[in-house]
Design a protein around this motif. Sequence first.
Motif, short mmCIF file in Angstrom:
data_model
loop_
_atom_site.label_atom_id
_atom_site.label_comp_id
_atom_site.label_asym_id
_atom_site.label_seq_id
_atom_site.Cartn_x
_atom_site.Cartn_y
_atom_site.Cartn_z
N GLN A 148 17.96 7.46 -102.04
CA GLN A 148 17.40 7.62 -100.69
C GLN A 148 18.49 7.91 -99.67
O GLN A 148 18.32 8.74 -98.77
CB GLN A 148 16.64 6.35 -100.29
N ILE A 149 19.63 7.25 -99.80
CA ILE A 149 20.75 7.52 -98.89
C ILE A 149 21.19 8.97 -99.01
O ILE A 149 21.47 9.64 -98.00
CB ILE A 149 21.93 6.58 -99.18
N ALA A 150 21.25 9.47 -100.24
CA ALA A 150 21.64 10.87 -100.44
C ALA A 150 20.65 11.81 -99.75
O ALA A 150 21.05 12.79 -99.09
CB ALA A 150 21.73 11.18 -101.93
N LYS A 151 19.38 11.54 -99.88
CA LYS A 151 18.37 12.38 -99.23
C LYS A 151 18.52 12.33 -97.72
O LYS A 151 18.43 13.37 -97.04
CB LYS A 151 16.97 11.93 -99.65
N PHE B 296 19.68 16.09 -100.00
CA PHE B 296 19.24 16.38 -101.37
C PHE B 296 19.37 15.11 -102.21
O PHE B 296 20.14 14.19 -101.89
CB PHE B 296 20.07 17.50 -102.01
N ALA B 297 18.59 15.05 -103.28
CA ALA B 297 18.69 13.95 -104.23
C ALA B 297 19.65 14.34 -105.34
O ALA B 297 19.81 15.52 -105.66
CB ALA B 297 17.31 13.63 -104.81
N PHE B 298 20.28 13.36 -105.93
CA PHE B 298 21.17 13.62 -107.05
C PHE B 298 20.36 14.01 -108.29
O PHE B 298 19.27 13.48 -108.54
CB PHE B 298 22.01 12.39 -107.36
N THR B 299 20.93 14.90 -109.07
CA THR B 299 20.29 15.37 -110.30
C THR B 299 20.90 14.72 -111.53
O THR B 299 20.23 14.60 -112.56
CB THR B 299 20.42 16.91 -110.42
N SER B 300 22.17 14.30 -111.43
CA SER B 300 22.88 13.72 -112.57
C SER B 300 23.34 12.31 -112.24
O SER B 300 23.57 11.97 -111.09
CB SER B 300 24.08 14.60 -112.94
N PHE B 301 23.50 11.52 -113.30
CA PHE B 301 23.88 10.11 -113.16
C PHE B 301 25.00 9.77 -114.13
O PHE B 301 25.01 10.20 -115.28
CB PHE B 301 22.67 9.22 -113.46
N GLY B 302 25.95 8.98 -113.63
CA GLY B 302 26.99 8.40 -114.47
C GLY B 302 27.23 6.99 -113.98
O GLY B 302 27.57 6.77 -112.82
N ALA B 303 27.02 6.00 -114.83
CA ALA B 303 27.08 4.60 -114.39
C ALA B 303 28.50 4.18 -114.06
O ALA B 303 29.45 4.62 -114.71
CB ALA B 303 26.52 3.70 -115.49
N ASP C 263 11.94 5.88 -114.85
CA ASP C 263 11.11 5.93 -113.65
C ASP C 263 11.75 6.72 -112.52
O ASP C 263 11.23 6.71 -111.40
CB ASP C 263 10.83 4.50 -113.16
N GLU C 264 12.86 7.39 -112.78
CA GLU C 264 13.57 8.15 -111.75
C GLU C 264 13.44 9.65 -112.04
O GLU C 264 14.22 10.21 -112.81
CB GLU C 264 15.04 7.72 -111.71
N PRO C 265 12.46 10.33 -111.44
CA PRO C 265 12.17 11.72 -111.81
C PRO C 265 13.23 12.72 -111.36
O PRO C 265 13.37 13.78 -111.99
CB PRO C 265 10.83 11.99 -111.13
N ASP C 266 13.96 12.42 -110.31
CA ASP C 266 14.94 13.41 -109.82
C ASP C 266 16.15 13.53 -110.73
O ASP C 266 16.78 14.58 -110.80
CB ASP C 266 15.40 13.03 -108.41
#
Length: 478
Positions: free
Chosen positions: A333-336, A341-348, A363-366
């Motif tokens: 939400q902060i990114a939006k 824009f929303a992030f497309t990729s994730f790295g923990a 549950d995270e569609p973006d």
Amino acid sequence: MRNIFHSSVFLLAIALTSTDLRAQGDITLPLVNGSFEDGTTGWTIHAPEGTTAAESMPDAASLGRKGLRITNPAAGNGFEVISGPLPVNPGKTYSVSFWSGGGGRKPGVASAKMVFTRPKAAGGVEILQPAMASIRKWPGAEISGGLYFGNVIMAAAAPEGATELRIHIIPKRGAEVESSVDIDDFIVKELADVAPQAPRDPKLGNPVPPTDPAQLEAWLTEIRNDPWRGKKPPRIVLKLDDFKAVKGGGIHQRWLRVADYAAQKQIKLSFGIIGNGMETDANAFYTWVKEKHAAGQIEFWHHGYDHAGDGKIMEFSGQPFEHQREHMARTQQIAKDKLGFAFTSFGAPFNATDAATLRVLQDEPDLKVWMYGNARTPAGKIVLQRAFNVNLESPTIIANYGAFIQGYAHNRGAEYFVLQGHPAGWGDDRYAEFQKIIEFLLEQKAQFVLPRDFIANPPAPVILPAEAGSVKKESVAD
């Protein structure tokens, strides 16, 4: 020997680093055919007839022309592949280094161990308990096939009375399906006693670990002679972690020089943003990110909300589902709100996740791409795996050209590499190492891509070991 092979020891024994154990005075022992270029000469296979296949072949090679593929059939009774004997001196520490991975279409699991013996008066030999090594390694390791070759280092001190050392490779017993592991490039050394090091000035930081020039040239020659093992040049993702605004809302010069260098070389980058760093007034930072995002040269990805961790509990490992879900959603939400824009990729953060993370990601569609994720349970995402020995840094934070070349030489032919780095920690010497790695990859005709590029052009289907529950080649090192 059973206590040596407790699962917790396995985890400690797998040393997927580019650590160079050599020191002045180390002695390389005359292991016969440690690279399997001469088939199985010098090695003994103990197995019931029809139980096993141990074959020297090109597809199993990490370096050179051949490696050894060990195949255990379904419901096999197990077998052992044993090296020839090597002389040892009691009290001295010995290291065994080799590379394992691969396995073809059905990668499996095996164990490796160092076995010390002495002769019996009545004939035969007596197996002795290894003594503790002078370095932080163990005399046994569990190894597995897979997408990449990894360097395994075992070590132990020869116990009192020991006269010989042998290496035993034992495929997993009672596997449900036929499976294989590739092993190659064994080196056995008697380690010299290490003299105490003079303390370093902490203000100088840790230097880039040195690489033996002759060994570096040998790896480079191996690469020049067969750059891609008959396959295409690799796709490269530059996964650069912990990007955030500096005090005052701008961007640190170390990040800017990496971005400027990439633009000059016309290569793509990806920067992992920590969410809570965008809860401040940092208009210059936001403007810069928006501009680079629109230009398409840099992908900005989700690197958690607070990057918290205390060694056991990480932001996405050990935390309740609700905590992880809230952190994942808050950063998106902060990114939006701040970037548009929303992030497309994730790295923990710390590359550490658990079962709750899987539920959150589902549950995270973006989010479409999970870097260094769990390929066995991908949560509906495209998982980009990690080659632990092919990385920008070794150890973490220290960009290291020599260590990179070593890992790359052993993994030529891989479809892609996701290379992790931390530019904020790169002084001039480390940044120069990063540049050398990029120049090398450009010479190799590597294709630099964004994580999201794998959405339209995903990697080949992942093949996992038949059983690898206790084989964890991951590290919480970010």
